[in-house]
Design a protein around this motif. Structure first.
Motif, short mmCIF file in Angstrom:
data_model
loop_
_atom_site.label_atom_id
_atom_site.label_comp_id
_atom_site.label_asym_id
_atom_site.label_seq_id
_atom_site.Cartn_x
_atom_site.Cartn_y
_atom_site.Cartn_z
N LYS A 69 0.84 -1.21 0.00
CA LYS A 69 0.00 0.00 0.00
C LYS A 69 0.87 1.25 0.00
O LYS A 69 0.51 2.26 -0.60
CB LYS A 69 -0.91 0.03 1.22
CG LYS A 69 -2.11 -0.87 1.11
CD LYS A 69 -2.97 -0.76 2.36
CE LYS A 69 -4.11 -1.75 2.32
NZ LYS A 69 -4.88 -1.73 3.57
N ALA A 70 2.00 1.17 0.69
CA ALA A 70 2.90 2.33 0.80
C ALA A 70 3.86 2.42 -0.38
O ALA A 70 4.67 3.35 -0.45
CB ALA A 70 3.68 2.24 2.11
N GLY A 71 3.80 1.44 -1.30
CA GLY A 71 4.68 1.48 -2.46
C GLY A 71 6.11 1.07 -2.15
O GLY A 71 7.03 1.43 -2.88
N ARG A 72 6.32 0.31 -1.10
CA ARG A 72 7.66 -0.13 -0.72
C ARG A 72 7.85 -1.59 -1.11
O ARG A 72 7.87 -2.49 -0.29
CB ARG A 72 7.88 0.05 0.79
CG ARG A 72 7.88 1.47 1.28
CD ARG A 72 9.02 2.31 0.72
NE ARG A 72 10.32 1.71 0.86
CZ ARG A 72 11.18 1.97 1.84
NH1 ARG A 72 10.88 2.82 2.77
NH2 ARG A 72 12.35 1.36 1.86
N GLU A 73 8.01 -1.84 -2.39
CA GLU A 73 8.16 -3.20 -2.91
C GLU A 73 9.43 -3.86 -2.39
O GLU A 73 9.46 -5.08 -2.20
CB GLU A 73 8.14 -3.18 -4.44
CG GLU A 73 8.03 -4.53 -5.08
CD GLU A 73 6.83 -5.35 -4.61
OE1 GLU A 73 7.01 -6.57 -4.39
OE2 GLU A 73 5.73 -4.81 -4.43
#
Length: 148
Positions: A69-73
């Motif tokens: 969700k936070a874009g921290r792949e």
């Protein structure tokens, strides 16, 4: 071989092979088990050890969801790796059909009639599926089954 013995053996193997990531995850599992033993002043048996590992698995799944969700792949990938290592120590999960059959059997055995019996059904399923099912998925199945 018990899970704790297996973890110790695999830790030594990972050290010798230089698998730092795997070694780190194994150490985390051992630390969680040991922490619970110290907190409760008991020696954990197999089901209790599996419960600790299941809790760790759930925490990591929640973390993956939050990281995505936070874009921290990058962080999500680390958590997915840890999930893979932890799952290797748990029994093979039940398939959807097996899980549905288990829920139906428990509902029939307990004589559950409606949503008020959900706690009784969940307790029985949790015991029967020990470490082989995601309890969130089980909860949804039980709710649907008891709703009609």
């Amino acid at each position: 071989m018990s899970l704790k013995t297996q973890l110790s053996s695999d830790m030594k193997t990972a050290m010798k092979a230089g698998e730092k990531d795997r070694l780190g995850v194994i150490r985390l599992m051992q630390a969680a088990i040991q922490q619970r033993e110290v907190d409760e002043r008991i020696e954990l048996d197999e089901p209790q050890v599996m419960a600790v590992l299941e809790k760790m698995l759930k925490q990591r799944r929640d973390s993956v969801e939050q990281y995505e969700k936070a874009g921290r792949e990058d962080l999500a990938a680390v958590e997915r790796y840890e999930i893979g290592v932890i799952q290797a120590y748990l029994p093979e999960p039940l398939g959807e059909a097996e899980l549905a059959a288990l829920v139906d059997k428990v509902v029939a055995d307990t004589g559950a009639q409606g949503p008020q019996d959900m706690g009784r059904v969940m307790a029985a399923v949790k015991t029967a599926a020990a470490g082989r099912a995601d309890m969130g998925q089980v909860s949804a199945l039980v709710k649907r089954r008891l709703a009609g």
